[in-house]
Design an enzyme around this catalytic site. Structure first.
Site, PDB file in Angstrom:
ATOM      1  N   GLU A 351      35.531  40.936  38.092  1.00  0.00           N
ATOM      2  CA  GLU A 351      35.408  42.249  38.708  1.00  0.00           C
ATOM      3  C   GLU A 351      34.167  42.317  39.596  1.00  0.00           C
ATOM      4  OE1 GLU A 351      37.293  45.027  35.140  1.00  0.00           O
ATOM      5  OE2 GLU A 351      35.109  44.874  35.344  1.00  0.00           O
ATOM      6  N   CYS A 352      34.342  42.764  40.814  1.00  0.00           N
ATOM      7  CA  CYS A 352      33.249  43.050  41.749  1.00  0.00           C
ATOM      8  C   CYS A 352      32.251  41.888  41.783  1.00  0.00           C
ATOM      9  CB  CYS A 352      32.587  44.375  41.371  1.00  0.00           C
ATOM     10  SG  CYS A 352      31.650  45.131  42.739  1.00  0.00           S
ATOM     11  N   GLY A 353      31.040  42.067  41.255  1.00  0.00           N
ATOM     12  CA  GLY A 353      30.060  40.995  41.284  1.00  0.00           C
ATOM     13  C   GLY A 353      30.542  39.729  40.613  1.00  0.00           C
ATOM     14  N   MET A 355      33.557  38.662  40.673  1.00  0.00           N
ATOM     15  CA  MET A 355      34.422  38.030  41.658  1.00  0.00           C
ATOM     16  C   MET A 355      33.595  37.307  42.712  1.00  0.00           C
ATOM     17  SD  MET A 355      37.256  39.821  44.181  1.00  0.00           S
ATOM     18  CE  MET A 355      36.037  40.914  44.954  1.00  0.00           C
ATOM     19  N   SER A 442      39.188  41.382  41.587  1.00  0.00           N
ATOM     20  CA  SER A 442      39.186  42.580  42.428  1.00  0.00           C
ATOM     21  C   SER A 442      37.785  43.165  42.445  1.00  0.00           C
ATOM     22  CB  SER A 442      40.174  43.620  41.894  1.00  0.00           C
ATOM     23  OG  SER A 442      40.124  44.809  42.667  1.00  0.00           O
TER      24      SER A 442
END
Length: 470
Positions: A351-353, A355, A442
């Site tokens: 997720e986010c960081g 990713m 994502s």
């Protein structure tokens, strides 16, 4: 129970909530604190102040029943339950006011009194009278210049809207910030001293008002029965909204009610979770969900040099890889072990960081480009302005999940999204969801309680294909 809100962000909600919590803890009270809406940084401070994890209350991400269960459990465990609002009292959909009204929570309004005198009373009274379905029990004047200033701002307040406290302006009490908000509590070695100073300021501020004890005890310790007026469910922007309660159910009811679960579908599985200053954006409710599903949760710290533990699944949550890219590169086994995990077909949720760590390169705010794990094609770059913000709902192959997006980086990848999220309020943010073998990634921060069955099904998969029945 007490709901702490304000007319806008930046008024001092977090510091006041933390100050009340720490003051109560110092007096031997059992305190539980909640944060309204998606947020990771404020809860870290509030958790340190109260001595307990801080959970989210969000009518969109978790749904009404989930929020009520959290509140009920906290009320049974604590002498004082505090809920910090988000943004301004009436901002957003659902708003802080919607949550307070839904559960009958009395509101304490925090107002930055800088540059105001008698107008303070007008603003406070307006907030208290704007909606008839919420009860504002008192007001706090923050950042007053002197005791005389405190007396001035109290002039004109009606008898049913007392000045509870007035905190004098002290720049030393502020916390440092960075692009995503407050610096993480775990990065501040003097956080406890700061919290004690906040508690001292609160206790001194109560002497300039009537004090929290002047509010009837029943108003701040008991959650009233949920409101039955159906119009509160959809009164998001103003009290004159004519939306129907059915619209609320469609947009803001929890999506997991139609997903029955086996008791422990993840029983016997070990789920590793990266957790440190780099990978820190973790809802406590997400860890609870994994454990409730039967998984053994193994937290490890890449920044401390810890290796990926033997596991069946892996979650890389968001955080600050741009600040710790060099340390991640120096970890001898991290990137190879991530590669081996994926090559074995084991599920990895990034997720986010988390990713960004898997990409080929990451360019930080200073323009320095760092090589990352190279397990997901693409690159990301930090920028000075916000790239995306908003609540999100996304259809995983296993079912719909809810969460939110908040990031300053932009990313380029040749991968084609398998789904794209949507904002319940029609906002522009629509995060793509990527799937590459056992990897699912994502920018979206997922709230696992919004669909535990979907989360379980993903972590039961091999190479992205489900292999165990629920």
């Amino acid at each position: 129970m007490l709901f702490i809100s304000a007319p806008a962000s930046g008024q001092g909600k977090t510091s006041i909530t933390a100050a009340i919590a720490r003051s109560a803890v110092r007096r031997g009270q059992r305190v539980r604190v909640f944060k309204t809406g998606p947020d990771y940084l404020d809860p870290m401070v509030l958790a340190r102040a109260s001595g307990h994890p801080v959970y989210q209350l969000d009518l969109f991400m978790g749904g009404e029943d989930h929020c009520r269960s959290l509140l009920t459990t906290a009320a049974a465990q604590a002498d004082l339950v505090l809920v910090e609002g988000v943004m301004g009292l009436f901002d957003g959909a659902p708003s802080s006011a919607d949550l307070a009204a839904r559960f009958g929570l009395p509101v304490l309004v925090v107002l930055d009194a800088s540059g105001m005198a008698q107008t303070f009373a007008a603003v406070a009274t307006g907030l208290a009278r704007y909606r008839s379905d919420i009860h504002v029990a008192g007001v706090v004047a923050n950042r007053v210049g002197s005791p005389h200033h405190a007396r001035m701002v109290a002039e004109g307040l009606p008898p049913d809207l007392p000045l509870v406290a007035a905190l004098q302006r002290q720049e030393a009490l502020s916390l440092p910030e960075r692009h995503l908000g407050l610096v993480q509590a775990l990065e501040l070695p003097d956080i406890d001293a700061r919290l004690d100073a906040w508690a001292d300021a609160w206790e001194a501020g109560e002497a300039l008002g009537v004090g929290l004890s002047a509010i009837p005890h029943s108003q701040i310790t008991q959650c009233a029965a949920p409101q039955t007026d159906p119009s509160i469910n959809t009164r998001f922007s103003s009290p004159s909204s004519a939306s129907s309660s059915a619209a609320f159910s469609d947009r803001f009811s929890a999506p997991f009610s139609d997903h029955p679960l086996a008791e422990t579908p993840l029983s016997g599985l070990r789920i590793a979770v990266a957790q440190d200053a780099c990978f820190s954006f973790i809802y406590p409710a997400n860890l609870d969900t994994l454990r409730a599903l039967g998984a053994e949760v193994l937290c490890f710290s890449p920044l401390a040099g810890e290796s990926l533990p033997a596991c069946d699944g892996l979650w890389l949550p968001g955080g600050y890889p741009e600040l710790h890219a060099a340390a991640l590169q120096q970890h001898v086994t991290l990137f190879p072990s991530l590669r081996q995990h994926l090559e074995a077909g084991k599920p990895l949720l990034a997720e986010c960081g988390g990713m960004l760590v898997l990409l080929d390169t990451l360019t930080d705010a200073e323009g320095q480009t760092h090589s990352m794990a190279g397990l997901m094609p693409g690159s990301a770059r930090l920028q000075p302005r916000l790239a995306a913000l908003g609540l999100q709902s996304v259809d995983w192959p296993e079912g719909a999940l809810r969460g939110h997006s908040f990031h300053y980086s932009t990313m380029e990848t040749p991968l084609t999204p398998v789904a794209r999220a949507s904002n319940p309020n029609g906002g522009r943010t629509a995060e793509p969801l990527y799937q590459q073998g056992a990897l699912r990634a994502s920018y979206l921060h997922h709230y696992f309680p919004s669909n535990p069955a979907a989360v379980a099904a993903f972590f039961q998969s091999v190479d992205g294909h489900r292999v165990r029945p629920a």
